[in-house]
Design a protein around this motif. Sequence first.
Motif, PDB file in Angstrom:
ATOM      1  N   PRO A 146       9.141  -6.494 -10.491  1.00  6.99           N
ATOM      2  CA  PRO A 146       8.915  -7.434  -9.380  1.00  6.99           C
ATOM      3  C   PRO A 146       8.929  -6.764  -8.009  1.00  6.99           C
ATOM      4  CG  PRO A 146      11.065  -7.791 -10.379  1.00  6.99           C
ATOM      5  CD  PRO A 146      10.339  -6.833 -11.262  1.00  6.99           C
ATOM      6  N   ILE A 147       9.773  -5.726  -7.879  1.00  4.10           N
ATOM      7  CA  ILE A 147       9.823  -5.046  -6.579  1.00  4.10           C
ATOM      8  C   ILE A 147       8.483  -4.374  -6.295  1.00  4.10           C
ATOM      9  CG2 ILE A 147      10.910  -3.167  -5.277  1.00  4.10           C
ATOM     10  CD1 ILE A 147      13.527  -3.867  -6.657  1.00  4.10           C
ATOM     11  N   GLY A 148       7.941  -3.709  -7.318  1.00  4.25           N
ATOM     12  CA  GLY A 148       6.638  -3.063  -7.172  1.00  4.25           C
ATOM     13  C   GLY A 148       5.558  -4.072  -6.809  1.00  4.25           C
ATOM     14  N   ALA A 149       5.600  -5.233  -7.481  1.00  8.14           N
ATOM     15  CA  ALA A 149       4.622  -6.276  -7.179  1.00  8.14           C
ATOM     16  C   ALA A 149       4.766  -6.734  -5.740  1.00  8.14           C
ATOM     17  CB  ALA A 149       4.823  -7.460  -8.130  1.00  8.14           C
ATOM     18  N   PHE A 150       6.033  -6.889  -5.321  1.00  2.00           N
ATOM     19  CA  PHE A 150       6.297  -7.362  -3.961  1.00  2.00           C
ATOM     20  C   PHE A 150       5.815  -6.346  -2.921  1.00  2.00           C
ATOM     21  CE2 PHE A 150       9.124  -7.639  -0.259  1.00  2.00           C
ATOM     22  CZ  PHE A 150       8.813  -8.923   0.153  1.00  2.00           C
ATOM     23  N   ILE A 151       6.155  -5.069  -3.157  1.00  2.00           N
ATOM     24  CA  ILE A 151       5.724  -4.037  -2.200  1.00  2.00           C
ATOM     25  C   ILE A 151       4.197  -3.956  -2.179  1.00  2.00           C
ATOM     26  CG2 ILE A 151       5.860  -1.592  -1.600  1.00  2.00           C
ATOM     27  CD1 ILE A 151       8.614  -1.500  -2.802  1.00  2.00           C
ATOM     28  N   GLY A 152       3.589  -4.116  -3.336  1.00  2.00           N
ATOM     29  CA  GLY A 152       2.125  -4.147  -3.400  1.00  2.00           C
ATOM     30  C   GLY A 152       1.570  -5.255  -2.517  1.00  2.00           C
ATOM     31  N   ALA A 153       2.150  -6.447  -2.652  1.00  2.00           N
ATOM     32  CA  ALA A 153       1.699  -7.583  -1.846  1.00  2.00           C
ATOM     33  C   ALA A 153       1.879  -7.299  -0.360  1.00  2.00           C
ATOM     34  CB  ALA A 153       2.475  -8.834  -2.242  1.00  2.00           C
ATOM     35  N   LEU A 154       3.020  -6.663  -0.047  1.00  2.00           N
ATOM     36  CA  LEU A 154       3.318  -6.330   1.345  1.00  2.00           C
ATOM     37  C   LEU A 154       2.250  -5.407   1.919  1.00  2.00           C
ATOM     38  CD1 LEU A 154       5.971  -7.386   2.600  1.00  2.00           C
ATOM     39  CD2 LEU A 154       6.761  -5.017   2.606  1.00  2.00           C
TER      40      LEU A 154
ATOM     41  N   GLY B 223      -0.717  -5.174   0.788  1.00  2.00           N
ATOM     42  CA  GLY B 223      -1.937  -5.970   0.849  1.00  2.00           C
ATOM     43  C   GLY B 223      -2.051  -6.666   2.191  1.00  2.00           C
ATOM     44  N   ILE B 224      -0.934  -7.241   2.644  1.00  2.00           N
ATOM     45  CA  ILE B 224      -0.939  -7.927   3.933  1.00  2.00           C
ATOM     46  C   ILE B 224      -1.114  -6.905   5.058  1.00  2.00           C
ATOM     47  CG2 ILE B 224       0.491  -9.266   5.511  1.00  2.00           C
ATOM     48  CD1 ILE B 224       1.678 -10.611   3.016  1.00  2.00           C
ATOM     49  N   LEU B 225      -0.462  -5.750   4.880  1.00  2.00           N
ATOM     50  CA  LEU B 225      -0.546  -4.673   5.873  1.00  2.00           C
ATOM     51  C   LEU B 225      -1.993  -4.244   6.083  1.00  2.00           C
ATOM     52  CD1 LEU B 225       2.061  -3.411   7.060  1.00  2.00           C
ATOM     53  CD2 LEU B 225       1.521  -1.377   5.747  1.00  2.00           C
ATOM     54  N   LEU B 226      -2.737  -4.145   4.985  1.00  2.00           N
ATOM     55  CA  LEU B 226      -4.158  -3.785   5.090  1.00  2.00           C
ATOM     56  C   LEU B 226      -4.960  -4.972   5.597  1.00  2.00           C
ATOM     57  CD1 LEU B 226      -6.734  -2.093   4.438  1.00  2.00           C
ATOM     58  CD2 LEU B 226      -6.660  -3.041   2.166  1.00  2.00           C
ATOM     59  N   GLY B 227      -4.524  -6.175   5.207  1.00  2.00           N
ATOM     60  CA  GLY B 227      -5.274  -7.372   5.570  1.00  2.00           C
ATOM     61  C   GLY B 227      -5.350  -7.600   7.068  1.00  2.00           C
TER      62      GLY B 227
ATOM     63  N   VAL C 118     -13.466   0.555   5.808  1.00  5.62           N
ATOM     64  CA  VAL C 118     -12.074   0.595   6.234  1.00  5.62           C
ATOM     65  C   VAL C 118     -11.132   0.632   5.031  1.00  5.62           C
ATOM     66  CG1 VAL C 118     -10.266  -0.666   7.451  1.00  5.62           C
ATOM     67  CG2 VAL C 118     -12.532  -0.519   8.427  1.00  5.62           C
ATOM     68  N   THR C 119     -11.418  -0.174   4.020  1.00 10.92           N
ATOM     69  CA  THR C 119     -10.529  -0.184   2.857  1.00 10.92           C
ATOM     70  C   THR C 119     -10.611   1.151   2.109  1.00 10.92           C
ATOM     71  OG1 THR C 119     -12.275  -1.284   1.626  1.00 10.92           O
ATOM     72  CG2 THR C 119     -10.528  -2.660   2.474  1.00 10.92           C
ATOM     73  N   LEU C 120     -11.822   1.722   2.083  1.00 10.25           N
ATOM     74  CA  LEU C 120     -11.985   3.043   1.472  1.00 10.25           C
ATOM     75  C   LEU C 120     -11.085   4.043   2.179  1.00 10.25           C
ATOM     76  CD1 LEU C 120     -13.919   4.676  -0.507  1.00 10.25           C
ATOM     77  CD2 LEU C 120     -15.204   5.234   1.528  1.00 10.25           C
ATOM     78  N   GLY C 121     -11.113   3.997   3.518  1.00  6.40           N
ATOM     79  CA  GLY C 121     -10.272   4.891   4.314  1.00  6.40           C
ATOM     80  C   GLY C 121      -8.805   4.649   4.031  1.00  6.40           C
ATOM     81  N   PHE C 122      -8.421   3.396   3.944  1.00  5.22           N
ATOM     82  CA  PHE C 122      -7.025   3.043   3.694  1.00  5.22           C
ATOM     83  C   PHE C 122      -6.545   3.650   2.376  1.00  5.22           C
ATOM     84  CE2 PHE C 122      -3.987   0.083   1.737  1.00  5.22           C
ATOM     85  CZ  PHE C 122      -3.018   0.044   2.718  1.00  5.22           C
ATOM     86  N   GLY C 123      -7.355   3.495   1.343  1.00  9.68           N
ATOM     87  CA  GLY C 123      -6.994   4.039   0.036  1.00  9.68           C
ATOM     88  C   GLY C 123      -6.799   5.547   0.101  1.00  9.68           C
ATOM     89  N   GLU C 124      -7.710   6.225   0.792  1.00  8.07           N
ATOM     90  CA  GLU C 124      -7.619   7.679   0.887  1.00  8.07           C
ATOM     91  C   GLU C 124      -6.411   8.100   1.709  1.00  8.07           C
ATOM     92  OE1 GLU C 124      -9.929  10.378  -0.556  1.00  8.07           O
ATOM     93  OE2 GLU C 124      -9.407   8.618  -1.731  1.00  8.07           O
TER      94      GLU C 124
ATOM     95  N   ALA D  99      -3.013 -10.231  -0.470  1.00  9.26           N
ATOM     96  CA  ALA D  99      -1.655 -10.099  -0.989  1.00  9.26           C
ATOM     97  C   ALA D  99      -1.618 -10.382  -2.488  1.00  9.26           C
ATOM     98  CB  ALA D  99      -0.723 -11.052  -0.247  1.00  9.26           C
ATOM     99  N   LEU D 100      -2.274 -11.472  -2.917  1.00 13.62           N
ATOM    100  CA  LEU D 100      -2.213 -11.821  -4.330  1.00 13.62           C
ATOM    101  C   LEU D 100      -2.988 -10.826  -5.185  1.00 13.62           C
ATOM    102  CD1 LEU D 100      -2.398 -15.680  -4.183  1.00 13.62           C
ATOM    103  CD2 LEU D 100      -0.536 -14.305  -5.090  1.00 13.62           C
ATOM    104  N   GLY D 101      -4.055 -10.275  -4.622  1.00 12.74           N
ATOM    105  CA  GLY D 101      -4.777  -9.237  -5.349  1.00 12.74           C
ATOM    106  C   GLY D 101      -3.927  -7.995  -5.512  1.00 12.74           C
ATOM    107  N   ALA D 102      -3.270  -7.607  -4.429  1.00  9.02           N
ATOM    108  CA  ALA D 102      -2.479  -6.377  -4.444  1.00  9.02           C
ATOM    109  C   ALA D 102      -1.247  -6.511  -5.332  1.00  9.02           C
ATOM    110  CB  ALA D 102      -2.074  -6.011  -3.021  1.00  9.02           C
ATOM    111  N   THR D 103      -0.736  -7.726  -5.482  1.00 11.49           N
ATOM    112  CA  THR D 103       0.442  -7.937  -6.319  1.00 11.49           C
ATOM    113  C   THR D 103       0.228  -7.371  -7.719  1.00 11.49           C
ATOM    114  OG1 THR D 103       0.791  -9.981  -5.141  1.00 11.49           O
ATOM    115  CG2 THR D 103       2.036  -9.690  -7.162  1.00 11.49           C
ATOM    116  N   TRP D 104      -0.944  -7.667  -8.288  1.00  9.77           N
ATOM    117  CA  TRP D 104      -1.212  -7.230  -9.660  1.00  9.77           C
ATOM    118  C   TRP D 104      -1.323  -5.714  -9.721  1.00  9.77           C
ATOM    119  CZ3 TRP D 104       0.158 -10.875 -12.611  1.00  9.77           C
ATOM    120  CH2 TRP D 104      -0.043 -12.202 -12.223  1.00  9.77           C
ATOM    121  N   ALA D 105      -1.954  -5.142  -8.691  1.00  7.99           N
ATOM    122  CA  ALA D 105      -2.073  -3.686  -8.672  1.00  7.99           C
ATOM    123  C   ALA D 105      -0.694  -3.052  -8.606  1.00  7.99           C
ATOM    124  CB  ALA D 105      -2.922  -3.245  -7.493  1.00  7.99           C
ATOM    125  N   GLY D 106       0.189  -3.623  -7.792  1.00 10.53           N
ATOM    126  CA  GLY D 106       1.546  -3.098  -7.679  1.00 10.53           C
ATOM    127  C   GLY D 106       2.255  -3.152  -9.023  1.00 10.53           C
TER     128      GLY D 106
END
Lengths: 410, 262
Positions: A172-180, A182-186, A200-206, A300-307
């Motif tokens: 759950p912590i990983g999911a939460f940080i992922g969501a966080l 997600g918002i940070l990028l959003g 921009v998202t490509l740059g963020f990932g790199e 955020a909800l998309g990133a949750t699953w990735a986290g």
Amino acid sequence: MNKLNEIKKSFLASLWFMFLTFPIMVIRVNTVQKEIEWRWQNMFFVGISVFFLSFAWRFLFRQMASGRKTIEAGGLDKISLMQQIMNEPKMYYPILFAFTLFAATFPFIFNIYQVNIMTTALMYVVLGLGLNIVVGLAGLLDLGYVAFYLVGAYSYALLNYHFGLSFWLALPIGAFIGALFGILLGFPVLRMRGDYLAIVTLGFGEIIRIIMENWNEFSFGPSGIANIPRPGFFGIEFSLQGSIIFMYFFMICLTLFTIFIVNRLRNSRIGRAWVALREDEVACQAMGIDRTKTKLTAFALGATWAGMVGVIFAAKTTFINPASFTVWESITILCIVVLGGMGSIIGVIFGAFILILLPEYLRAFSEYRMVTFGAVLVIMMVFRPQGIVPDIRHRFKHQGSMVLGGKTKK
Amino acid sequence: MKTILKVKNLIMNFGGLRALDHLDIQVREEEIVALIGPNGAGKTTFFNCITGIFPPTGGEIILFPPKKKSKRANRLKPNKITEIGLARTFQNIRLFQNMTVLENVMIGRHCRMSSGIVGAIFRGKATVKEEEQVVEDSFKILKKIGLSEYVNEIAMNLPYGAQRRLEIARAMATEPFLLLLDEPAAGMNIQETKDLNELILRIRDEEKISILLIEHDMRVVMSLSDHIVVMDYGKKIAEGTTEEIKNNPVVIKAYLGEDIDA
């Protein structure tokens, strides 16, 4: 006259392909004997096969065009096989039962290697479903999705390294940080759309990956973090084999959980808002939808699953380093969504299995993997741009009975 | 009659271009106001300003929702303005093309609903009830606008006139007290225009919604409006009843150009 024309076209196509594939199919540098081999027979094969395939290609094209015409003219609803199965309980239940049986007995029929591959495929199903929220539903082209995956993996690895946190807490912590994240990028990309957002998202990932590669004190740089513990289950420690089988079943559960949640989100007020945002941003705001909130929840909800899957990845491989999170991963996940069908849950599941399992089972042709992959994508985009199983909008019936997610509620 | 929209000294600059120049417009309760003027007069810009798509450079926009306190709407976000009770349609149709007709209307109900992420996942009693209510309400609205035959069609497959009406239905779903229609009759044939006229009058009379419309079709303007505002180069050049406007020399000049003999 017409036939002559066809043959001429095919002949030109085969000439063109012979020219295109010349460098890779004909020339081979033998580095041991330091000489160049000329494999002229390959050119001949390419020419012949393209000559015949181009007939098939044009035939399919004509079929597609005539198919479109009948739909436009007759206005008849083309019901896909998928839909037919979903609507017919007599077909739906046996298929569901067969799937369940197969999924439950899979690890006992096949060897550990197969189970491992299947677990990986299931991880990509969840990743695909997560990205599907951002790209498929909300229409935000995100090429840096792997960053959230990395964040999840590193949050488990680091929390475990420093504080000895267990897998179940880290999930759950990983999911939460992922969501966080997600918002940070959003936030910075709220005003962007389409190509600009993708860059921009490509740059963020790199950026995230490069930080992890270079910040030695924090992330141990390119050498990565090893000895990440596999998950136990209520104090039970598994053997290597048991752990792999456990991971498989855990992934099955998580996949079902993800499907359940994503399906509910999709058929809700917020899911409709996402689709509206995808369709027309200006109109969507004019209809009273808060753009900021809607975009941020999608990210955020998309990133949750990735986290979450990141944590699982770290636990599964027991070793992570930044090299596992290149932009290629993002593109694979994006391909899963696009190939499967944007916004469609079943489509994404199919897409993930095809893109992850096929390369594994076609190892014999591993030299041509990329060529095949590219060809499949091109053919898909030409003949079925909406994906394998396109998203179907819900039909509602009047008077109390309402159709939700394929099931009729009375 | 009570004023429900008051615009004072509204200015909108795009760089060096002044698109709206000290505009004063008022809309009163249960009134149909038409905004007319030559192309490029700033009519759509005016709509975009009061619906929050462009933040105005200067001036005041005040909304008086019935039974609620008046609200200054400058620099509010578009969704907030819709929430207060202003809804609009677009000059170039902007439907959610790949959604069904019913879903388009359901989106309009969005701001009158409250369920969030948690509600969506657990789908508790309140959420289910709300969803059912939304479907029911949307059906009713579609019936009223006369689109019930298309309920489950994908929006982009609708005939043109139906698409225009769906835009109105979608706007109605947000429960506005003032409806802004941007060229609703554009591209319609005579019969469709007639139906539209009736629809607009019905919305005003049955739903008690005031209407502010931009229109080039003078038959529509003259047969519908209680009050006409004429714009040119971002300025209001005339205002009055249909009769007053028809005979106003300034208006005729703006539309037809200067008479050489005069």
